[in-house]
Design a protein around this motif. Structure first.
Motif, short mmCIF file in Angstrom:
data_model
loop_
_atom_site.label_atom_id
_atom_site.label_comp_id
_atom_site.label_asym_id
_atom_site.label_seq_id
_atom_site.Cartn_x
_atom_site.Cartn_y
_atom_site.Cartn_z
N THR A 282 0.82 -1.21 0.00
CA THR A 282 0.00 0.00 0.00
C THR A 282 0.85 1.26 0.00
N ILE A 283 1.96 1.23 0.74
CA ILE A 283 2.83 2.40 0.79
C ILE A 283 3.40 2.71 -0.59
N ALA A 284 3.82 1.67 -1.30
CA ALA A 284 4.37 1.88 -2.64
C ALA A 284 3.32 2.48 -3.57
N MET A 285 2.07 2.05 -3.44
CA MET A 285 1.02 2.57 -4.31
C MET A 285 0.66 4.01 -3.94
N TYR A 286 0.62 4.34 -2.65
CA TYR A 286 0.28 5.70 -2.25
C TYR A 286 1.32 6.71 -2.72
N SER A 287 2.54 6.26 -2.98
CA SER A 287 3.57 7.18 -3.46
C SER A 287 3.19 7.77 -4.82
N ILE A 288 2.37 7.04 -5.58
CA ILE A 288 1.93 7.55 -6.89
C ILE A 288 1.17 8.85 -6.74
N ILE A 289 0.40 8.99 -5.64
CA ILE A 289 -0.32 10.24 -5.40
C ILE A 289 0.67 11.40 -5.33
N GLY A 290 1.80 11.15 -4.67
CA GLY A 290 2.82 12.19 -4.58
C GLY A 290 3.43 12.53 -5.93
N PHE A 291 3.70 11.52 -6.75
CA PHE A 291 4.28 11.77 -8.07
C PHE A 291 3.31 12.54 -8.96
N VAL A 292 2.03 12.18 -8.89
CA VAL A 292 1.02 12.92 -9.66
C VAL A 292 1.00 14.39 -9.21
N GLY A 293 1.08 14.60 -7.90
CA GLY A 293 1.10 15.97 -7.39
C GLY A 293 2.30 16.75 -7.87
N LEU A 294 3.48 16.13 -7.89
CA LEU A 294 4.69 16.81 -8.38
C LEU A 294 4.58 17.14 -9.86
N ALA A 295 3.86 16.29 -10.60
CA ALA A 295 3.70 16.53 -12.04
C ALA A 295 2.64 17.59 -12.32
N ALA A 296 1.61 17.66 -11.50
CA ALA A 296 0.48 18.55 -11.78
C ALA A 296 0.64 19.95 -11.21
N PHE A 297 1.46 20.09 -10.17
CA PHE A 297 1.54 21.38 -9.48
C PHE A 297 2.99 21.81 -9.28
N THR A 298 3.19 23.10 -9.27
CA THR A 298 4.53 23.64 -9.01
C THR A 298 4.56 24.51 -7.76
N ASP A 299 3.41 24.86 -7.22
CA ASP A 299 3.36 25.79 -6.10
C ASP A 299 2.60 25.23 -4.89
N VAL A 300 2.55 23.90 -4.78
CA VAL A 300 1.86 23.25 -3.66
C VAL A 300 2.90 22.70 -2.70
N SER A 301 2.73 22.97 -1.41
CA SER A 301 3.68 22.46 -0.41
C SER A 301 3.52 20.95 -0.27
N GLY A 303 3.06 19.16 2.23
CA GLY A 303 2.00 18.80 3.16
C GLY A 303 0.61 18.82 2.54
N ASN A 304 0.43 19.60 1.47
CA ASN A 304 -0.88 19.69 0.81
C ASN A 304 -0.93 18.90 -0.49
N LEU A 305 0.16 18.19 -0.80
CA LEU A 305 0.26 17.51 -2.09
C LEU A 305 -0.82 16.46 -2.28
N SER A 306 -1.09 15.70 -1.23
CA SER A 306 -2.06 14.61 -1.32
C SER A 306 -3.46 15.14 -1.61
N ILE A 307 -3.92 16.15 -0.87
CA ILE A 307 -5.27 16.69 -1.05
C ILE A 307 -5.43 17.28 -2.44
N GLU A 308 -4.44 18.05 -2.90
CA GLU A 308 -4.53 18.69 -4.21
C GLU A 308 -4.54 17.64 -5.32
N ALA A 309 -3.69 16.61 -5.19
CA ALA A 309 -3.63 15.58 -6.24
C ALA A 309 -4.93 14.78 -6.29
N LEU A 310 -5.48 14.43 -5.13
CA LEU A 310 -6.73 13.67 -5.11
C LEU A 310 -7.89 14.49 -5.66
N GLY A 311 -7.77 15.81 -5.60
CA GLY A 311 -8.79 16.68 -6.17
C GLY A 311 -8.89 16.59 -7.68
#
Length: 504
Positions: A282-301, A303-311
């Motif tokens: 599960t941990i390995a899969m949840y990391s994908i949320i972080g990668f999506v966030g890094l790809a989609a946003f440039t100005d998100v901290s 700590g907020n990466l997960s919420i913004e990516a899931l949005g």
């Protein structure tokens, strides 16, 4: 985003389903005595116990924690988060096998310390476990407020009040049976979350190739470091405190030990091993949320990466994701609340307040504690939500383990470990780490100002060294075989003995 009305509807549907399931279990299993409430009568099937352990160890915090680690340090964040979490489940195995052999009649592992030492040692352990379990509940409820509130627009405090209220009710009814049965449903939900919605999020933003290319473009000069498993920049801030705290936290977690005592002894290592492997997945899969966030946003901290990516999920998927996330969130909080209820009933009330208490009295105290500590956990989480970051809270959560793991190991495997030495090691270690932790947050002024991993290392060294040193000077000569009670209702394999002497 999900509308506020939709969010309240999901919370209501989840609450009704979990309470109804727990009531069914309450009636079916006959949860009308303390043993059934605390250990499920020692007769839980290995599949149920394994699923319960795995989903409890698949912390709801992973949904926030893993993407935040990835946002801070990239690919290396996966092993920095996963390795200590998986290690914790494996470290428990020798402790669990030894404990089940020495103390087969146990209802809570903390009661072992009365048999091994005395009531002083027991009380010290109870206090450490109590605040550790409360802090664990706070961490999980924190995630509920942040994730559900962030995706629905509902005030996080309202979300947390509803979550804690529902969980308090179904634990009040079913105890550990209620926790483990709802955990099984929540385990299936966690698999859905891992295998369906995380990949869906990945392909919603263009697939692996697009995510990789955009992440490299957004990171610029930092991309080579973020895409390397050998990025050690955050090892002192993220990995080492997690490894020294939560990496051994399972050894002192009463939620873990309830499940150890609930399963047959000959299945102990199996369910802990399978649970640990499930956690890594599960941990390995949840990391994908972080990668999506890094790809989609440039100005998100981070700590907020997960919420913004899931949005970024489509509306229908966001609704189903939230329902599944509610299941995962409940699995962790209910485990800690059940553990606290058993600790209050058996270890505080029965052992230190009324040693003549009947089973009915102990059961009433356990059920009352499930409600009382639900309120305490909620109040503590409201305070934490406005004053500390999630990763800080997560890492500090392991501070209690630094005082107890070493002395506990010595007590199990070294007959010369002395009661006075044990108490001194745990108490002095907690005082030292509390002072150093307060200094690190400028609550008190002192020098030197240590990093969190250094504080935890000091805690381990002080607790283990002091216990070993005093025991060497003034040793006990304990007979381990004196702990197990002959004729106990609890058989050595975790099952119950029939009245005629044959095991059921």
């Amino acid at each position: 985003m999900v509308s506020r009305l939709g969010g309240f509807g999901l919370l209501a549907a989840w609450g009704v389903a979990m309470i109804a399931l727990s009531y069914y279990v309450f009636r079916r299993q006959g949860v009308d005595d303390t043993e059934e409430f605390i250990t499920a009568g020692g007769r839980a099937q290995v599949g149920l116990t394994t699923a319960s352990f795995a989903v409890t160890w698949m912390w709801a915090g992973d949904i926030l924690g893993v993407p935040q680690y990835v946002g801070i340090t990239g690919v290396a964040g996966i092993w920095m988060y996963a390795a200590p979490a998986v290690l914790s489940s494996f470290v428990v195995i020798p402790f669990a096998l030894r404990m089940r052999r020495l103390f087969p009649q146990g209802l809570t592992y903390s009661e072992y310390f009365i048999e091994r030492f005395d009531k002083r040692a027991h009380l010290v352990v109870v206090l450490v476990i109590l605040y550790t379990m409360v802090l664990g509940g706070v961490i999980q409820l924190f995630v509920g407020g942040a994730v559900i509130g962030g995706l629905t627009g509902i005030d996080p405090n309202v979300v947390m009040a509803i979550l804690m209220g529902v969980i308090g009710v179904y634990i009040l009814l079913g105890g550990l049976w209620g926790s483990m049965t709802t955990d099984f449903v929540q385990f299936v939900s966690a698999l859905v979350l891992t295998l369906v919605f995380v990949p869906l999020l990945l392909f919603e933003v263009g697939g692996p190739g697009a995510v990789y290319d955009q992440m490299v473009a957004n990171l610029g000069s930092k991309s080579s470091a973020f895409l390397s498993l050998a990025n050690f920049d955050a090892i002192e801030g993220l990995f080492l405190p997690y490894a020294l705290g939560l990496g051994v936290w399972g050894v002192v977690s009463l939620a873990t030990w309830q499940r150890v005592f609930a399963v047959r002894r000959d299945r102990t290592s199996r369910f802990l091993t399978i649970g640990g492997i499930g956690v890594f997945t599960t941990i390995a899969m949840y990391s994908i949320i972080g990668f999506v966030g890094l790809a989609a946003f440039t100005d998100v901290s981070p700590g907020n990466l997960s919420i913004e990516a899931l949005g970024l999920l489509p509306d229908w998927a966001a609704v189903v994701f939230l329902l599944v996330a509610l299941m995962v969130l409940g699995s962790s909080v209910d485990s800690y609340l059940t553990a606290i209820a058993s600790l209050t009933s058996r270890d505080i009330y029965y052992r230190h307040v009324d040693t003549e208490a009947s089973d009915d009295q102990q059961l009433r105290v356990a059920r009352g504690a499930s409600v009382g500590f639900a309120v305490i956990i909620f109040a503590a989480t409201v305070f934490a939500l406005g004053s500390i970051s999630f990763v800080q809270l997560l890492l500090i959560g392991g501070i209690g383990a630094s005082a107890l793991v070493g002395p506990f190991a010595l007590s199990l495997f070294w007959r010369k470990t002395a009661g006075t030495a044990f108490v001194a090691g745990v108490v002095v270690s907690q005082l030292v780490t509390a002072f150093l932790l307060a200094a690190s947050y400028d609550v008190v002024v002192t020098s030197p100002d240590l990093k969190l991993w250094e504080i935890m290392a000091v805690g381990h060294l002080v607790s283990t060294g002091l216990t070993a040193g005093i025991s060497a000077v003034s040793p006990d000569d304990f007979r381990f075989e004196s702990i197990a009670q002959e004729g106990s209702a609890m058989a050595t394999d975790g099952g119950r003995r029939a009245s005629g002497g044959d095991r059921e």
